[in-house]
Design a protein around this motif. Sequence first.
Motif, PDB file in Angstrom:
ATOM      1  N   VAL A  10       0.867  -1.180   0.000  1.00  0.00           N
ATOM      2  CA  VAL A  10       0.000   0.000   0.000  1.00  0.00           C
ATOM      3  C   VAL A  10       0.904   1.229   0.000  1.00  0.00           C
ATOM      4  N   ILE A  11       0.560   2.216  -0.820  1.00  0.00           N
ATOM      5  CA  ILE A  11       1.346   3.453  -0.933  1.00  0.00           C
ATOM      6  C   ILE A  11       0.571   4.588  -0.268  1.00  0.00           C
ATOM      7  N   VAL A  12       1.224   5.279   0.672  1.00  0.00           N
ATOM      8  CA  VAL A  12       0.586   6.383   1.389  1.00  0.00           C
ATOM      9  C   VAL A  12       1.377   7.663   1.130  1.00  0.00           C
ATOM     10  N   ASP A  13       0.764   8.595   0.419  1.00  0.00           N
ATOM     11  CA  ASP A  13       1.405   9.879   0.114  1.00  0.00           C
ATOM     12  C   ASP A  13       0.321  10.848  -0.321  1.00  0.00           C
ATOM     13  N   ASP A  14       0.420  12.113   0.089  1.00  0.00           N
ATOM     14  CA  ASP A  14      -0.632  13.059  -0.267  1.00  0.00           C
ATOM     15  C   ASP A  14      -0.440  13.681  -1.642  1.00  0.00           C
ATOM     16  N   HIS A  15       0.619  13.312  -2.363  1.00  0.00           N
ATOM     17  CA  HIS A  15       0.834  13.814  -3.719  1.00  0.00           C
ATOM     18  C   HIS A  15       0.470  12.729  -4.730  1.00  0.00           C
ATOM     19  N   PRO A  16      -0.585  12.937  -5.514  1.00  0.00           N
ATOM     20  CA  PRO A  16      -1.009  11.917  -6.483  1.00  0.00           C
ATOM     21  C   PRO A  16       0.082  11.529  -7.465  1.00  0.00           C
ATOM     22  N   THR A  17       0.895  12.501  -7.887  1.00  0.00           N
ATOM     23  CA  THR A  17       1.948  12.203  -8.862  1.00  0.00           C
ATOM     24  C   THR A  17       2.952  11.209  -8.300  1.00  0.00           C
ATOM     25  N   PHE A  18       3.286  11.380  -7.026  1.00  0.00           N
ATOM     26  CA  PHE A  18       4.227  10.439  -6.411  1.00  0.00           C
ATOM     27  C   PHE A  18       3.603   9.054  -6.311  1.00  0.00           C
ATOM     28  N   ARG A  19       2.345   8.986  -5.887  1.00  0.00           N
ATOM     29  CA  ARG A  19       1.687   7.678  -5.764  1.00  0.00           C
ATOM     30  C   ARG A  19       1.623   6.968  -7.114  1.00  0.00           C
ATOM     31  N   ILE A  20       1.263   7.722  -8.151  1.00  0.00           N
ATOM     32  CA  ILE A  20       1.160   7.119  -9.491  1.00  0.00           C
ATOM     33  C   ILE A  20       2.521   6.596  -9.942  1.00  0.00           C
ATOM     34  N   GLY A  21       3.560   7.418  -9.751  1.00  0.00           N
ATOM     35  CA  GLY A  21       4.893   7.009 -10.174  1.00  0.00           C
ATOM     36  C   GLY A  21       5.412   5.822  -9.391  1.00  0.00           C
ATOM     37  N   GLY A  31       7.019 -10.021  -8.288  1.00  0.00           N
ATOM     38  CA  GLY A  31       6.716 -10.369  -6.909  1.00  0.00           C
ATOM     39  C   GLY A  31       6.060  -9.266  -6.122  1.00  0.00           C
ATOM     40  N   PHE A  32       5.951  -8.051  -6.694  1.00  0.00           N
ATOM     41  CA  PHE A  32       5.315  -6.929  -6.001  1.00  0.00           C
ATOM     42  C   PHE A  32       3.907  -6.705  -6.536  1.00  0.00           C
ATOM     43  N   GLU A  33       2.965  -6.455  -5.646  1.00  0.00           N
ATOM     44  CA  GLU A  33       1.593  -6.152  -6.034  1.00  0.00           C
ATOM     45  C   GLU A  33       1.083  -4.968  -5.207  1.00  0.00           C
ATOM     46  N   VAL A  34       0.752  -3.872  -5.889  1.00  0.00           N
ATOM     47  CA  VAL A  34       0.182  -2.710  -5.209  1.00  0.00           C
ATOM     48  C   VAL A  34      -1.313  -2.942  -5.057  1.00  0.00           C
ATOM     49  N   ILE A  35      -1.777  -3.050  -3.804  1.00  0.00           N
ATOM     50  CA  ILE A  35      -3.182  -3.387  -3.566  1.00  0.00           C
ATOM     51  C   ILE A  35      -3.990  -2.207  -3.033  1.00  0.00           C
ATOM     52  N   GLY A  36      -3.324  -1.080  -2.789  1.00  0.00           N
ATOM     53  CA  GLY A  36      -4.071   0.061  -2.274  1.00  0.00           C
ATOM     54  C   GLY A  36      -3.226   1.309  -2.205  1.00  0.00           C
ATOM     55  N   GLU A  37      -3.910   2.452  -2.137  1.00  0.00           N
ATOM     56  CA  GLU A  37      -3.260   3.748  -1.985  1.00  0.00           C
ATOM     57  C   GLU A  37      -4.060   4.582  -0.988  1.00  0.00           C
ATOM     58  N   ALA A  38      -3.386   5.569  -0.386  1.00  0.00           N
ATOM     59  CA  ALA A  38      -4.056   6.488   0.535  1.00  0.00           C
ATOM     60  C   ALA A  38      -3.344   7.826   0.485  1.00  0.00           C
ATOM     61  N   PRO A  53      -1.737  -5.309   3.961  1.00  0.00           N
ATOM     62  CA  PRO A  53      -0.583  -5.526   3.080  1.00  0.00           C
ATOM     63  C   PRO A  53       0.621  -6.031   3.875  1.00  0.00           C
ATOM     64  N   ASP A  54       1.634  -6.458   3.148  1.00  0.00           N
ATOM     65  CA  ASP A  54       2.881  -6.850   3.794  1.00  0.00           C
ATOM     66  C   ASP A  54       3.710  -5.627   4.165  1.00  0.00           C
ATOM     67  N   VAL A  55       3.709  -4.634   3.268  1.00  0.00           N
ATOM     68  CA  VAL A  55       4.528  -3.432   3.470  1.00  0.00           C
ATOM     69  C   VAL A  55       3.733  -2.194   3.075  1.00  0.00           C
ATOM     70  N   VAL A  56       3.883  -1.136   3.863  1.00  0.00           N
ATOM     71  CA  VAL A  56       3.302   0.168   3.548  1.00  0.00           C
ATOM     72  C   VAL A  56       4.435   1.128   3.222  1.00  0.00           C
ATOM     73  N   ILE A  57       4.331   1.795   2.063  1.00  0.00           N
ATOM     74  CA  ILE A  57       5.252   2.869   1.704  1.00  0.00           C
ATOM     75  C   ILE A  57       4.662   4.144   2.283  1.00  0.00           C
ATOM     76  N   MET A  58       5.316   4.751   3.267  1.00  0.00           N
ATOM     77  CA  MET A  58       4.720   5.824   4.063  1.00  0.00           C
ATOM     78  C   MET A  58       5.485   7.140   3.958  1.00  0.00           C
ATOM     79  N   ASP A  59       4.798   8.194   3.519  1.00  0.00           N
ATOM     80  CA  ASP A  59       5.361   9.536   3.612  1.00  0.00           C
ATOM     81  C   ASP A  59       5.102  10.063   5.015  1.00  0.00           C
ATOM     82  N   LEU A  60       5.946  10.960   5.506  1.00  0.00           N
ATOM     83  CA  LEU A  60       5.737  11.514   6.845  1.00  0.00           C
ATOM     84  C   LEU A  60       4.854  12.750   6.835  1.00  0.00           C
TER      85      LEU A  60
END
Length: 221
Positions: A10-21, A31-38, A53-60
């Motif tokens: 799951v990707i967590v970032d308030d910038h849509p461009t970053f999440r899309i990229g 082996g990677f599957e993006v199953i959600g965004e926030a 998810p197994d891992v969350v990509i988190m912006d601060l």
Amino acid sequence: MTEIPQVRLVIVDDHPTFRIGMAALLSEIEGFEVIGEAASQEEAVRVVVESRPDVVIMDLDLGGGSGVDATRDILRGAPGTGILVVTMSGDDHAVFTAMRAGARGYLLKGAEPADIERSIRAVAAGGVTLGPEVADVAVSYLTGARTATGGPFQELTEREREVLELVARGHDNTAIAQALVLTPKTVRNYVYAVFTKLDVNDRAALVVKAREAGIGLTNRP
């Protein structure tokens, strides 16, 4: 042939461009599957707790919310989830606070794709990983490379001590931001770091602890 472990993300970032990229990059890695965004703190907690998810990509920096708070809330609702911070700030208070909140990895935005893949796999496997620039900060902090300032609370950085002084004198975050020429969000992050380092849970307890040490008792402007 060795099977590559599947990692749900799951990707967590308030910038849509970053999440899309980031989603595009990760989807290309076997082996990677993006199953959600926030995009916000509240949405991040909801999406992660629901999807596990197994891992969350988190912006601060999540606009009006905090990635550190989101990390704490996620780990309460979905313990065992790996949090990999990918953010702009690599200073010691940001790194320290995120890792104390439960993050298992920390990268700066702009990290190479190979470093992102390696870090995700390490966090998914239960390890801890730091990007090269962040590792230097952590080593400096842990080995006491920063020059001691003297007086109480020597674990604080010079800027954290300035913030503590103003908190102890009764200033709110907006006033502190104006005094130190910082953004309120940056001040809030410094306050969280001081909470963590001094082992207090709220502002009132911090003021008491500071004043017991003689900080904030003067009437300096």
